[in-house]
Design a protein around this motif. Structure first.
Motif, mmCIF file in Angstrom:
data_model
loop_
_atom_site.group_PDB
_atom_site.id
_atom_site.type_symbol
_atom_site.label_atom_id
_atom_site.label_comp_id
_atom_site.label_asym_id
_atom_site.label_seq_id
_atom_site.Cartn_x
_atom_site.Cartn_y
_atom_site.Cartn_z
ATOM 1 N N TYR A 361 34.302 45.445 36.131
ATOM 2 C CA TYR A 361 34.432 46.321 34.960
ATOM 3 C C TYR A 361 33.151 47.139 34.850
ATOM 4 N N ASP A 365 31.383 49.748 29.472
ATOM 5 C CA ASP A 365 32.655 49.534 28.790
ATOM 6 C C ASP A 365 32.517 48.348 27.835
ATOM 7 N N PRO A 366 32.569 48.579 26.521
ATOM 8 C CA PRO A 366 32.422 47.437 25.596
ATOM 9 C C PRO A 366 33.634 46.513 25.621
ATOM 10 N N LYS A 367 34.791 47.005 26.030
ATOM 11 C CA LYS A 367 35.988 46.168 26.087
ATOM 12 C C LYS A 367 36.123 45.429 27.413
ATOM 13 N N GLN A 368 35.275 45.738 28.376
ATOM 14 C CA GLN A 368 35.244 45.039 29.667
ATOM 15 C C GLN A 368 36.628 45.020 30.327
ATOM 16 N N ARG A 369 37.236 46.196 30.422
ATOM 17 C CA ARG A 369 38.563 46.325 31.020
ATOM 18 C C ARG A 369 38.478 46.346 32.544
#
Length: 816
Positions: A361, A365-369
């Motif tokens: 990821y 990316d704060p959502k770690q997608r």
């Protein structure tokens, strides 16, 4: 070198301490030289070794050279994109490898039925001949080519549409189109097509092969990534047997695990270890695995077989959600939260060694997608993860057609070479040898009756019913997949356009849907390639570009340009494209006045694949003013399809009107309503231009001031109602004169009367609008005055109330 302090009296080497770096004062002895490939300032190597890998070598002067292996790396010092396995404990890696490999093997076992169907279907392609001994020796082993024909046609059609010679990429501007953004789109399109067709040499042949497997099995995959060894982007084909997903997976985006089975040679794996991509650990020799059923069947079709010991390692590259020891996500109490993050974990299958663990990821990316590397090319949506191919759609029909074809051939063989019974006493010379055509052989027949001693078996000729059934199977297969070509001779040239399009759509309904799925997959692949180009390739174009300098490459991939395939998702074949263009040309030819014939012809040439179309078609010339005599000639030919001449402002309108008046007096025009109407309309256009010219010439000319720098351009002047009224009056007068010349003044043309009425109505409307505007202005002024008076009264009332309150307060306080 100084005397070796580790030498004892008899010169033997004493045991080194457990930590050779540990000294009384924290420094190494003077007679110890550390041999290491890296300097003190360099980072520690990625792969840790225990101190057992260190060794001591005695020198001639009695000293010792201690060679130290790389030491363990602190987890906290590992960068975001580094190999996390370098700093992990071996026990943690072993447990991770064991658990992950078991999950991957379970995933692979869950698709055994799919693998079996895939492997059995390879026989139906008919690429090999089967030697059969049943039902008799020499029975035919031919396979009907209906499946292979369908796969080949699908592959050829899709290959031509999805990957043309100029490249598969075209661009579309997202949002407002400006010259700068359009130039950016052109640069991105040219660069990506150049990379795919010229730099990525393996792309074209692999894509060609991938489409064949897509048509056969229904699913193939592409893996898009940056190859550090090649120094460029790569889009590798992955066949379905080498991509493993869990039983519950529905697609690549939501699958918990996507495992790519890699096969690397010893040299390639060693290269990846030395350049730091994999951990530099001892793996041993490659394990000699037994090939799976699909691989064995493919080897048999190709006519090859493995020889000797395998020299390839099998690696599991698993894109999965995992909780890696030492890199857990902590909760508020500082304990592992159990949250699984996207990682790419690579394990060598034979030894179970974990070669690499990398985050999958983006760091920002704060959502770690999860980052996507794979693209699924699917022919038809299946009941699960894998798609349906022609082997699923035509497998039963192909087996039936093969069985019927073999029965027909075997029946013909038995009918042509019959067998039977003979009497026991009958003796035939050389009975073991078959009779050749035209040969007569001696026979000793008891009683002289040869027919009574021989009885042939009742073999029949090939059955007509079986032949019809074979034709039914073939027709059903062609109808189902739409492989029947819709040739231009199959349609009536006089057939209506709607009927032609309906027939074309019905014949290619299945292939049209398949083409849209492939178009979507190619779009996803091109987007991943564009991201690789933006992230990894050099910041400059490798050639001079149009519309900018070479250094603007990185800014060109900023997301404002949508990367889409050059193929049309609504058109899947040249036959369809040509038919549509031909129908457009028919419509244009039926009404040339309402169509741009040059554009219709250009599209027809484009559908045919003709290059340099502008060199074939005459350049489009803008209309030019012509003299009154030539205008009369065109007006006479209007009933024959000639266009009405265009009127230009700079013409001598009075001269043209005089010439057209003479034309109207001809009996040819008087007796032809179409020509008379065309001349009358053309004359009225001249009247309009002539009246406006005369009025404008009477108006005083205002000197035009040069526009200053930074000054906004002036808006065009608004129409002057008074001047428009003068033009209308002059038009009426000129029209009356012209009509009097047309009819000798005896009658008034209804068109002129209608024109006059229209002018009167326009003048009345203009006057009414002016009156309404005046009334609105007066009403606004009155309202403003009333509002001003009301505001003054309100202020005065407020002041009086305030004054009264003050007086009341003063009286209350006794001050008044």
């Amino acid at each position: 070198m100084a005397t070796n302090p580790y030498n004892n009296v008899d010169g033997a080497l004493v045991q080194l301490p457990e930590d050779p770096y540990a000294n009384i004062d924290g420094a190494l002895p003077d007679n110890i030289e550390i041999v290491d490939d890296q300097t003190a300032e360099a980072a520690m190597p990625e792969d840790p070794f225990s101190m057992e890998d260190s060794f001591v070598e005695m020198t001639d002067d009695g000293g010792a050279v201690v060679t130290l292996g790389p030491q363990s790396t602190d987890i906290d010092s590992i960068g975001f994109g580094d190999n996390l396995a370098v700093g992990m404990d071996e026990s943690d890696l072993g447990l991770l490898s064991s658990e992950l490999c078991q999950l991957i093997e379970d995933d692979d076992s869950s698709r055994e039925e799919w693998r079996s169907a895939y492997e059995k279907g390879l026989t139906l392609l008919g690429l090999t001949y089967e030697d059969r001994t049943e039902p008799f020796a020499g029975a035919t082993g031919v396979t009907h080519p209906i499946l292979n024909e369908a796969v080949t046609q699908f592959q050829a059609q899709a290959y031509k549409e999805l990957l043309p010679a100029g490249g598969p990429v075209r661009t579309r501007v997202v949002g407002m189109v400006t010259p700068e953004i359009q130039a950016q789109a052109d640069r991105v399109k040219a660069f990506m097509n150049y990379q795919i067709t010229e730099v990525m040499e393996e792309y074209d042949p692999e894509y060609d092969q991938m489409l064949y497997y897509t048509g056969y099995g229904g699913s193939t995959f592409k893996k898009v990534y940056y190859d550090s060894y090649l120094g460029r982007a790569t889009s590798a084909v992955i066949f379905p047997k080498d991509l493993i997903v869990p039983y519950s997976a529905k697609d690549l985006f939501t699958a918990e695990r996507v495992t790519h089975v890699l096969r690397l040679s010893k040299n390639e794996l060693r290269r990846q270890q030395l350049n730091g991509f994999y951990r530099d650990v001892e793996i041993g020799d490659p394990t000699d695995y037994e090939a799976d059923d699909i691989t064995q069947k493919e080897d048999k079709i190709r006519g090859v077989e493995p020889s000797g010991i395998s020299d390839e390692y099998v690696l599991y590259e698993c894109h999965c959600n995992w909780e890696v020891p030492g890199f857990e996500v902590m909760d508020e109490d500082g304990e592992p939260s159990g949250l699984l993050l996207p990682y790419i974990i690579t394990v060598e299958k034979g030894s179970g060694e974990v070669l690499s663990i990398r985050r999958n990821y983006n760091e920002q990316d704060p959502k770690q997608r999860k980052k996507q590397y794979f693209v699924h090319y699917k022919m038809l949506p299946g009941l699960g993860f894998y798609g349906f191919g022609l082997v699923h759609l035509l497998g039963n029909l192909s087996r039936s057609a093969t069985s019927i074809l073999r029965q027909l051939i075997d029946a013909g063989t038995l009918a042509n070479l019959p067998a039977g019974f003979k009497a026991k006493g009958l003796r035939i010379q050389d009975s073991a040898q078959p009779l050749q055509p035209g040969e007569w052989r001696d026979v000793d027949a008891p009683g002289g009756d040869l027919a009574a001693n021989l009885m042939p078996l009742p073999y029949k000729e090939p059955s007509a019913t079986l032949y019809q059934l074979l034709g039914f199977c073939i027709t059903a297969a062609e109808k189902f997949i739409g492989t029947t070509d819709l040739g231009m001779g199959d349609t009536n040239q006089e057939m209506p356009v709607g009927t032609t399009i309906a027939v074309l759509e019905r014949g290619g309904r299945v292939m049209s849907a398949v083409h849209k799925r492939l178009h979507y997959a190619l779009k996803q692949e091109l987007k991943l390639l564009a991201q690789v180009f933006a992230d990894y390739l050099p910041p400059e174009y490798p050639y001079e570009v149009i519309g900018g300098d070479k250094s603007i490459k990185q800014s060109d991939f900023d997301g404002r340009i949508d990367i889409i395939p050059v193929s049309d998702p609504n058109i899947f074949s040249m036959t369809q494209r040509i038919t549509l263009a031909q129908e457009q040309l028919k419509l244009a030819q039926s009404d040339p006045a309402s169509h741009n014939m040059r554009e219709a012809l250009r599209r027809m040439y484009a559908a045919l694949g003709v290059e340099d179309i502008d060199a074939i078609l005459k350049p489009e010339q803008p209309p030019q003013p012509i003299g009154p005599a030539n205008e009369n000639a065109q007006l006479i030919n209007v009933p024959n399809g000639a266009p009405v001449p265009q009127v230009f402002e700079e013409q001598n309108h009075m001269a043209h009107i005089q010439m057209h008046i003479q034309l109207v007096k001809l009996p040819l025009i008087q007796n032809t309503p179409a020509a008379l109407a065309a001349v009358t309309a053309h004359v009225f256009e001249h009247i309009g231009f002539a009246a406006r010219q005369q009025v404008m010439q009477q108006q005083p000319q205002q000197p035009q001031q040069p526009m200053q720098q930074g000054q906004q351009p002036q808006q065009p002047p608004q129409p002057d109602p008074q001047m428009e009224a003068q033009i209308a009056e002059l038009e009426v007068q000129m029209a009356q004169q012209v009509l009097a010349a047309f009819g000798g003044g005896q009658q008034t043309d209804p068109l002129v009367e209608l024109k006059g009425r229209e002018l009167d109505i326009k003048e009345q409307d203009s006057q009414q609008r002016a009156n309404e505007a005046t009334q609105r202005i007066q009403l606004d002024v009155q309202k403003a005055r009333e509002k001003q008076q009301m505001d003054a009264e309100r202020i005065q009332s407020t002041q009086d109330i305030a004054k009264m309150r003050v007086e009341a307060q003063l009286m209350k306080n006794g001050l008044l």
